[in-house]
Enzyme design. Structure first.
Site, short mmCIF file in Angstrom:
data_model
loop_
_atom_site.label_atom_id
_atom_site.label_comp_id
_atom_site.label_asym_id
_atom_site.label_seq_id
_atom_site.Cartn_x
_atom_site.Cartn_y
_atom_site.Cartn_z
CE LYS A 213 3.83 89.69 -26.05
NZ LYS A 213 2.78 89.26 -26.19
CG ASP B 186 0.98 87.66 -23.43
OD1 ASP B 186 0.96 87.68 -24.35
OD2 ASP B 186 2.00 88.30 -22.30
#
Length: 164
Positions: A84, A125
């Site tokens: 990310k 996450d």
């Protein structure tokens, strides 16, 4: 004309163990997920940062989402799967897959055949392990790479609290 390129043997294995990830053999490669900004301010990433340092070394590699940054520490590599852009975001399965493919390429070039990791992307996450393990199998099938997944033991009081 025939293709003489040999594919690696299919010795791929996904092993599971309960215990501390950092108790794995010292020559075994480690892997975990981070953001492109290399913050590593929460979860197991904090322990990687404390144990292996190298934040500036990682940043200097200028890796992007979908790539894998690498530190060499002693006899082992430490893989930082960049899934990310920022620490506050959540990864996608596609970004995870791309970073795993990048890690696999590094493994091939450097003779890595054993990797230990947590249930990557499934803690803070919030990715689903069922899908992540499928991606691992798809990426590492037809390789000689063995991956051991470490999980912490479940605390008894946690089980008692959830059963009420």
């Amino acid at each position: 004309m025939t293709d003489k390129t040999q594919m690696p043997n299919d010795n791929w294995r996904l092993n599971y163990t309960t215990g501390d990830l950092f108790s794995c053999p010292v020559d075994e490669t480690l892997a975990h997920c981070i953001s492109e900004d290399c913050r590593m301010g929460a979860g197991i990433a904090v322990m990687f940062k404390q144990r292996f340092g190298g934040v500036e070394e990682l940043k200097a590699q200028n890796n992007l989402v979908g790539q894998c940054a690498v530190l060499k520490r002693g006899k082992r590599f430490v893989y930082y799967l960049i899934t990310k852009k920022k620490a506050s975001q959540k990864p996608t399965y596609d970004n995870l897959r791309q970073s795993l493919e990048d890690m696999r390429a590094h493994c091939f070039k450097n003779g890595v055949i054993r990797i230990s990791m947590p249930r990557i992307g499934c803690g803070l996450d919030r990715l689903k392990w069922e899908r992540v393990s499928e991606i691992l199998e798809e990426v590492f099938a037809a390789t000689d790479i063995s991956i051991t997944i470490y999980s912490l033991p479940v605390k008894t009081e946690t089980l008692e609290n959830t059963s009420r």
